[in-house]
Write an enzyme that holds these catalytic residues in place. Structure first.
Site, PDB file in Angstrom:
ATOM      1  N   TYR A  63       0.844  -1.199   0.000  1.00 29.38           N
ATOM      2  CA  TYR A  63       0.000   0.000   0.000  1.00 29.38           C
ATOM      3  C   TYR A  63       0.881   1.251   0.000  1.00 29.38           C
ATOM      4  O   TYR A  63       0.678   2.190  -0.776  1.00 29.38           O
ATOM      5  CB  TYR A  63      -0.928  -0.015   1.218  1.00 29.38           C
ATOM      6  CG  TYR A  63      -1.773   1.234   1.323  1.00 29.38           C
ATOM      7  CD1 TYR A  63      -1.286   2.353   1.995  1.00 29.38           C
ATOM      8  CD2 TYR A  63      -3.030   1.313   0.749  1.00 29.38           C
ATOM      9  CE1 TYR A  63      -2.030   3.516   2.082  1.00 29.38           C
ATOM     10  CE2 TYR A  63      -3.784   2.474   0.826  1.00 29.38           C
ATOM     11  CZ  TYR A  63      -3.286   3.565   1.493  1.00 29.38           C
ATOM     12  OH  TYR A  63      -4.017   4.709   1.574  1.00 29.38           O
ATOM     13  N   GLU A 140     -31.042   3.388  16.048  1.00 32.22           N
ATOM     14  CA  GLU A 140     -29.596   3.243  15.834  1.00 32.22           C
ATOM     15  C   GLU A 140     -28.849   3.786  17.044  1.00 32.22           C
ATOM     16  O   GLU A 140     -29.419   4.529  17.845  1.00 32.22           O
ATOM     17  CB  GLU A 140     -29.196   4.011  14.559  1.00 32.22           C
ATOM     18  CG  GLU A 140     -29.370   5.509  14.717  1.00 32.22           C
ATOM     19  CD  GLU A 140     -29.516   6.262  13.396  1.00 32.22           C
ATOM     20  OE1 GLU A 140     -30.117   5.720  12.455  1.00 32.22           O
ATOM     21  OE2 GLU A 140     -29.037   7.403  13.341  1.00 32.22           O
ATOM     22  N   LYS A 142     -26.595   6.003  19.534  1.00 30.07           N
ATOM     23  CA  LYS A 142     -26.282   7.433  19.659  1.00 30.07           C
ATOM     24  C   LYS A 142     -24.799   7.523  20.000  1.00 30.07           C
ATOM     25  O   LYS A 142     -24.384   7.204  21.107  1.00 30.07           O
ATOM     26  CB  LYS A 142     -27.131   8.073  20.757  1.00 30.07           C
ATOM     27  CG  LYS A 142     -26.895   9.573  20.857  1.00 30.07           C
ATOM     28  CD  LYS A 142     -27.884  10.216  21.804  1.00 30.07           C
ATOM     29  CE  LYS A 142     -27.769  11.729  21.769  1.00 30.07           C
ATOM     30  NZ  LYS A 142     -26.439  12.239  22.035  1.00 30.07           N
ATOM     31  N   LYS A 344     -31.750   7.917  26.298  1.00 28.72           N
ATOM     32  CA  LYS A 344     -30.444   8.005  26.956  1.00 28.72           C
ATOM     33  C   LYS A 344     -30.228   6.850  27.936  1.00 28.72           C
ATOM     34  O   LYS A 344     -31.110   6.531  28.735  1.00 28.72           O
ATOM     35  CB  LYS A 344     -30.321   9.342  27.713  1.00 28.72           C
ATOM     36  CG  LYS A 344     -30.365  10.560  26.815  1.00 28.72           C
ATOM     37  CD  LYS A 344     -29.144  10.665  25.912  1.00 28.72           C
ATOM     38  CE  LYS A 344     -27.940  11.185  26.628  1.00 28.72           C
ATOM     39  NZ  LYS A 344     -27.877  12.619  26.760  1.00 28.72           N
ATOM     40  N   CYS A 441      11.042   9.247  49.718  1.00 32.59           N
ATOM     41  CA  CYS A 441      12.454   9.248  50.104  1.00 32.59           C
ATOM     42  C   CYS A 441      12.928  10.600  50.620  1.00 32.59           C
ATOM     43  O   CYS A 441      14.059  10.717  51.089  1.00 32.59           O
ATOM     44  CB  CYS A 441      13.330   8.795  48.936  1.00 32.59           C
ATOM     45  SG  CYS A 441      13.394  10.003  47.608  1.00 32.59           S
ATOM     46  N   CYS A 461      14.744   5.604  44.965  1.00 32.65           N
ATOM     47  CA  CYS A 461      13.625   5.980  45.850  1.00 32.65           C
ATOM     48  C   CYS A 461      12.747   4.749  46.085  1.00 32.65           C
ATOM     49  O   CYS A 461      12.293   4.114  45.130  1.00 32.65           O
ATOM     50  CB  CYS A 461      12.835   7.094  45.181  1.00 32.65           C
ATOM     51  SG  CYS A 461      11.208   7.349  45.888  1.00 32.65           S
TER      52      CYS A 461
END
Ligand code: IVH
Length: 714
Positions: A63, A140, A142, A344, A441, A461
């Site tokens: 490609y 469909e 959302k 929703k 530390c 540390c």
């Protein structure tokens, strides 16, 4: 979009062009013109196979060769550039500020329904307004992304914009051109359409979102709250090249304007189908039409159940009257159309209070403020702490101890402070004070030039050492069960483990000195450590905690080396040649492997028998020695999944038919090249059923198909 015959022609043409790359380079203007057109044709086809159908028929390398050939021709003869050329997806110039454009029809928002009753009420209103009970609804997802409007004129993608204030949006055409699921040219004229405006959403997959945020956190930038913000931020970036580097997707779901008017599709279903046929990503396979509101309701519920499995964030379902001829009778309120409503899903936000802030030290020394919260339920999970990332984040949002904050937890994403509820302040909230010394530390913290985070630069540390060991043991790295935070701390405090190498020399009797460990649990831990020796070099590299090296980068690195010892002499150039590895990541890798102390740990791991070589494929199992290649769509699972199964059962999975191939498994719509090659080489072709027959004693074939059904969501 392409007939089988056309596909065959295009694959044939691809082969020819690939063979003629040398000639293309030398072409004069007249020849170049012809070649450019042919290259565009095949590149468009391969973009479609790769991005829309997700089943490429050529390698990335091939490609790139085609793409480069076209780009070089256009460079040599700039008059050959056309606005719909695939090369125009990655524009070279900086756009500067975005101009403002008017939408062809206003971009309204949707009315919301939060319950079944509200959907029934919507149904009643619609039927009353249109004066009939015969109303179909399409349903469909959302999509929770950034809204866009696209204008095509005479089949060419002319203009793309954000929603803006609904009347006017920002013109972001160049940025949208970098999104490969937005065709630069679409054959609307075949439907008699001259001018069309379509609506859609720019999306970021949950997986990509996680990756972007991990990178941002590593770089000390505040992460995005959710995929929606990440998409919205990405399409407004000033540099289209940067936009191109984020893996954005676009789905279109509404036709909002058509010229000539009489050519507008009659139903919403037809409109979406047209977009689907023209090569856009649409809700098509997930969109259903129902003739009753009860059907609508149960479909919405079904999706609420499976929303987490969907690769993109969705926050509900959109219900639209299917017959677009009813749109006029239904009309609009000032904010939304009356022919659509959004159902929703349960909210994933909640408010709570910040009780205190602690400072954590990360494995590379970054100091992260973490807010302890009054525990709160967000989308079914109790959240009791939330990262505040860094000082800039805290300052920007003006977060104080005692504040009431709005928390969001989208999907599997980490909880996030969206905003402070300033109205709830009483006046006794305390500013968050950053420490000047490391809480672990005690060394002085520094802010390195160009970074936002405070950092402890003492590599011994204790907090950093313990975090590094924790990271090594984590699930995605060496997956050592039973080696949690408390155990690591106890081992470190007793001086039993100072780095990840020491883990492999631990004795059960040492572990038993830790309170809570008895003989059996200590043995379990040593066994778990023993088991981790063969996880593979990719997980070792990830586990070592090299800055900027996530699991994906680790996997890419492993493809280029034979063993960890190859990193001793690897050059910056070799590293940056690897996909997705830029100078910053490469430098970090070089730096890690230039340190003596890191090689000491690696030596310890090697002596203990941790596998640091790339595994040679010599597996055991019923498919041992058999090489499988798959072509076309399988009904049982994706090709990748089939490949995993083959490898698990000892076989070899490959993408190209060679003389070593044992079987070519033929699914629906097989690729012409693979089929022909198998014929030429006399490779045995088997059907999907025959393949399933071979594996059915080892794999639950039925469960596989079930999962496949759930996952084919786009
Ligand atoms: S239709 C006038 N369909 O949700 C209605 N919108 O809250 C045109 N959205 O602004 C929009 N998925 O950005 C429609 N399948 C879908 C959608 C969708 C997401 C967004 C869109 C809209 C917002 C409204």
């Amino acid at each position: 979009m392409y007939t089988q015959e056309r596909e065959r022609e295009l694959i044939e043409l691809t082969r020819r062009l690939l063979k003629e790359l040398g000639t293309i380079k030398k072409a004069d203007f007249e020849k170049a013109k012809v070649y450019a057109e042919k290259l565009r044709e095949v590149i468009r086809y391969h973009d479609y196979k790769y991005y829309v159908q997700a089943s490429p028929v050529i390698s990335d390398y091939e490609y790139d060769q085609l793409f480069r050939a076209l780009r070089d021709l256009e460079k040599k003869y700039p008059t050959l550039i056309t606005p719909d050329s695939p090369t125009q997806r990655i524009p070279s110039e900086i756009t500067g500020k975005f101009p403002v454009v008017e939408h062809l029809s206003p971009m309204l928002s949707l009315d919301n329904a939060y319950s079944e009753d509200e959907l029934k009420e919507f149904d009643r209103r619609v039927k009353e307004a249109v004066g009939t009970d015969k109303v179909e609804y399409s349903v469909e997802p959302k999509y929770d992304g950034a809204g866009i409007a696209l204008v095509y004129e005479d089949d060419i993608f002319r203009r793309g914009s954000t929603r803006g204030d609904g009347e006017r949006g920002e013109e972001i055409t160049n940025n949208l051109k970098t999104i490969k699921t937005i065709p630069l040219r679409a054959d609307f004229s075949a439907f008699g359409i001259r001018l069309i405006e379509i609506r859609g959403e720019v999306l970021i997959s949950k997986e990509e979102f996680k990756k972007i945020n991990e990178e941002r956190i590593e770089e000390g930038l505040p992460p995005f709250a959710n995929p929606r913000n990440a998409s919205a931020g990405s399409i407004r970036l000033q540099n289209p090249r940067e936009v191109a580097s984020r893996k954005l997707d676009a789905v279109v779901y509404q036709v909002s304007y058509v010229e000539p008017e009489e050519k507008a599709p009659k139903t919403h279903y037809e409109a979406v189908r047209m977009l689907h046929i023209l090569g856009f990503k649409t809700p098509f396979p997930d969109m259903r039409v129902f003739d009753s509101i009860d059907g609508v309701i149960s479909y919405c519920r079904e999706w609420e159940e499976k929303r987490d499995m969907y690769p993109y964030e969705i926050d509900g379902m959109v219900i639209k009257v299917n017959n677009r001829e009813f749109y006029e009778a239904l009309g609009f309120t000032s904010h939304h159309p009356r022919w659509a409503i959004a159902f929703k899903f349960k909210a994933r936000q909640a408010t709570t209070r910040i009780l205190s802030v602690v400072f954590q030290v990360g494995r590379v020394g970054t100091i992260t403020p973490v807010a302890k919260l009054e525990p709160v339920q967000v989308g079914g999970v109790t959240v009791s702490s939330v990262s505040l990332f860094n000082e800039d984040f805290v300052k920007e949002k003006d977060i104080r101890v005692g504040d009431t904050v709005l928390i969001e937890r989208a999907g599997e994403v980490i909880p996030y402070v969206v905003s402070v509820v300033k109205e709830a302040r009483k006046g006794d909230e305390k500013p968050i004070v950053f420490p000047e010394t490391c809480p672990s530390c005690g060394s002085k913290l520094v802010k390195l030039p160009g970074e936002v985070a405070w950092r402890c630069i003492n590599i011994s540390c204790p907090a950093q050492v313990m975090q590094r060991i924790r990271h090594w043991a984590s699930r995605e790295a060496m997956d050592i069960k039973g080696l949690g935070e408390a155990t690591v701390k106890a081992l470190y405090k007793r001086g039993l483990v100072k780095d990840v190498g020491d883990l492999y020399y631990l004795k059960a009797k040492d572990i038993m000195t830790i309170p809570g460990f008895a003989y059996k649990s200590a043995m379990n831990l040593t066994n778990a450590i023993e088991d981790s020796k063969n996880r593979g070099l990719d997980r070792v590299l990830y586990g070592l905690g090299i800055r900027y090296v996530g699991l994906t980068t680790a996997k890419r690195l492993v493809k280029k080396v034979k063993s960890i010892w190859d990193f001793k002499n690897i050059t910056m150039e070799e590293l940056t040649r690897i996909e997705d590895i830029g100078p910053i990541v490469a430098r970090s890798i070089k730096e890690f492997f230039s340190r003596e102390e890191n090689w000491k740990v690696i030596e310890k791991l090697h002596k203990a028998g941790v596998k640091l070589e790339v595994e040679k494929i010599e597996r055991e199992g019923p498919l041992k020695g058999k090489v499988f290649v798959f072509t076309g769509t399988l009904r049982c699972c994706s090709r990748e999944k089939a490949g995993e199964i083959v490898e698990k059962l000892g076989g070899i999975f490959s993408n190209t038919v060679t003389s070593k191939t044992t079987y070519l498994v033929v699914g629906e719509d097989p690729g012409a090249t693979k089929m022909r090659r198998a014929d030429q080489l006399g490779i045995k072709k088997i059907s999907e059923e025959e393949f399933l027959e071979m594996i059915k004693d080892y794999v639950d074939v039925e469960k596989l198909s079930e999962e496949r059904k759930k996952m084919t969501l786009f």
